[in-house]
Design a protein around this motif. Sequence first.
Motif, PDB file in Angstrom:
ATOM      1  N   VAL A   5      -3.908 -24.124  23.711  1.00 37.51           N
ATOM      2  CA  VAL A   5      -3.577 -22.768  23.275  1.00 37.51           C
ATOM      3  C   VAL A   5      -2.385 -22.836  22.321  1.00 37.51           C
ATOM      4  O   VAL A   5      -1.295 -23.258  22.719  1.00 37.51           O
ATOM      5  CB  VAL A   5      -3.240 -21.856  24.473  1.00 37.51           C
ATOM      6  N   GLU A   6      -2.612 -22.400  21.077  1.00 36.55           N
ATOM      7  CA  GLU A   6      -1.556 -22.391  20.080  1.00 36.55           C
ATOM      8  C   GLU A   6      -0.806 -21.067  20.106  1.00 36.55           C
ATOM      9  O   GLU A   6      -1.362 -20.031  20.464  1.00 36.55           O
ATOM     10  CB  GLU A   6      -2.114 -22.597  18.661  1.00 36.55           C
ATOM     11  N   ALA A  23       0.062 -25.615  23.828  1.00 36.18           N
ATOM     12  CA  ALA A  23       0.156 -25.922  25.252  1.00 36.18           C
ATOM     13  C   ALA A  23      -1.192 -26.408  25.766  1.00 36.18           C
ATOM     14  O   ALA A  23      -2.222 -25.774  25.525  1.00 36.18           O
ATOM     15  CB  ALA A  23       0.599 -24.687  26.024  1.00 36.18           C
ATOM     16  N   ALA A  24      -1.182 -27.515  26.479  1.00 34.14           N
ATOM     17  CA  ALA A  24      -2.410 -28.105  27.017  1.00 34.14           C
ATOM     18  C   ALA A  24      -2.499 -27.874  28.516  1.00 34.14           C
ATOM     19  O   ALA A  24      -1.501 -27.966  29.227  1.00 34.14           O
ATOM     20  CB  ALA A  24      -2.449 -29.598  26.715  1.00 34.14           C
ATOM     21  N   SER A  25      -3.694 -27.615  28.980  1.00 34.54           N
ATOM     22  CA  SER A  25      -3.928 -27.456  30.411  1.00 34.54           C
ATOM     23  C   SER A  25      -5.329 -27.948  30.738  1.00 34.54           C
ATOM     24  O   SER A  25      -6.090 -28.342  29.855  1.00 34.54           O
ATOM     25  CB  SER A  25      -3.763 -25.995  30.831  1.00 34.54           C
ATOM     26  N   LYS A  76       6.005 -31.228  29.502  1.00 34.04           N
ATOM     27  CA  LYS A  76       5.589 -29.824  29.399  1.00 34.04           C
ATOM     28  C   LYS A  76       4.167 -29.685  28.871  1.00 34.04           C
ATOM     29  O   LYS A  76       3.703 -28.556  28.661  1.00 34.04           O
ATOM     30  CB  LYS A  76       6.552 -29.060  28.491  1.00 34.04           C
ATOM     31  N   ASN A  77       3.503 -30.805  28.633  1.00 34.85           N
ATOM     32  CA  ASN A  77       2.138 -30.777  28.071  1.00 34.85           C
ATOM     33  C   ASN A  77       2.076 -29.926  26.802  1.00 34.85           C
ATOM     34  O   ASN A  77       1.146 -29.131  26.610  1.00 34.85           O
ATOM     35  CB  ASN A  77       1.131 -30.233  29.098  1.00 34.85           C
ATOM     36  N   ASP A 110     -11.542 -34.364  20.068  1.00 39.72           N
ATOM     37  CA  ASP A 110     -12.475 -33.916  21.090  1.00 39.72           C
ATOM     38  C   ASP A 110     -12.264 -32.468  21.514  1.00 39.72           C
ATOM     39  O   ASP A 110     -13.214 -31.780  21.893  1.00 39.72           O
ATOM     40  CB  ASP A 110     -12.330 -34.803  22.337  1.00 39.72           C
ATOM     41  N   TYR A 111     -11.029 -32.016  21.481  1.00 40.99           N
ATOM     42  CA  TYR A 111     -10.710 -30.676  21.978  1.00 40.99           C
ATOM     43  C   TYR A 111      -9.886 -29.928  20.941  1.00 40.99           C
ATOM     44  O   TYR A 111      -9.020 -30.512  20.287  1.00 40.99           O
ATOM     45  CB  TYR A 111      -9.926 -30.769  23.299  1.00 40.99           C
ATOM     46  N   TRP A 112     -10.148 -28.621  20.844  1.00 40.69           N
ATOM     47  CA  TRP A 112      -9.506 -27.786  19.832  1.00 40.69           C
ATOM     48  C   TRP A 112      -8.989 -26.498  20.454  1.00 40.69           C
ATOM     49  O   TRP A 112      -9.604 -25.944  21.377  1.00 40.69           O
ATOM     50  CB  TRP A 112     -10.506 -27.427  18.728  1.00 40.69           C
TER      51      TRP A 112
END
Length: 122
Positions: A5-6, A23-25, A76-77, A110-112
């Motif tokens: 999430v940007e 932020a990555a989760s 903090k990912n 792979d992920y956006w």
Amino acid sequence: QVVLVESGGGLVQAGGSLRLSCAASGRTFVGYAMGWFGQAPGKEREFVAAINWSGGNTYYADSVKGRFTISRDNAKNTVYLQMNSLKPEDTGVYYCAASRIVSRKWNEYDYWGQGTQVTVSS
């Protein structure tokens, strides 16, 4: 999977600064290289910057070298893109992405995230 999430986009005058966050989760963030890509209206998505998992290696498009800085805080990912001395041609949607390898190629990610709009007025 990794969910990204940007945030931090907005409207700024030429010469100004913005700091984008990603932020990555979800699935573990461990081991992923991260990249930022920008897409101007009517144009293809272009590489902006990338950083390896440890943060020890960074890569930039020639157009942003010396103006943008990519960094990450693995505790903090979160990955950041500090954008200074912004120009009208930097306008576009900025996406963060995750990959098992650090790359300048969008199709190796792979992920956006969903993207955040950056608009630089002259």
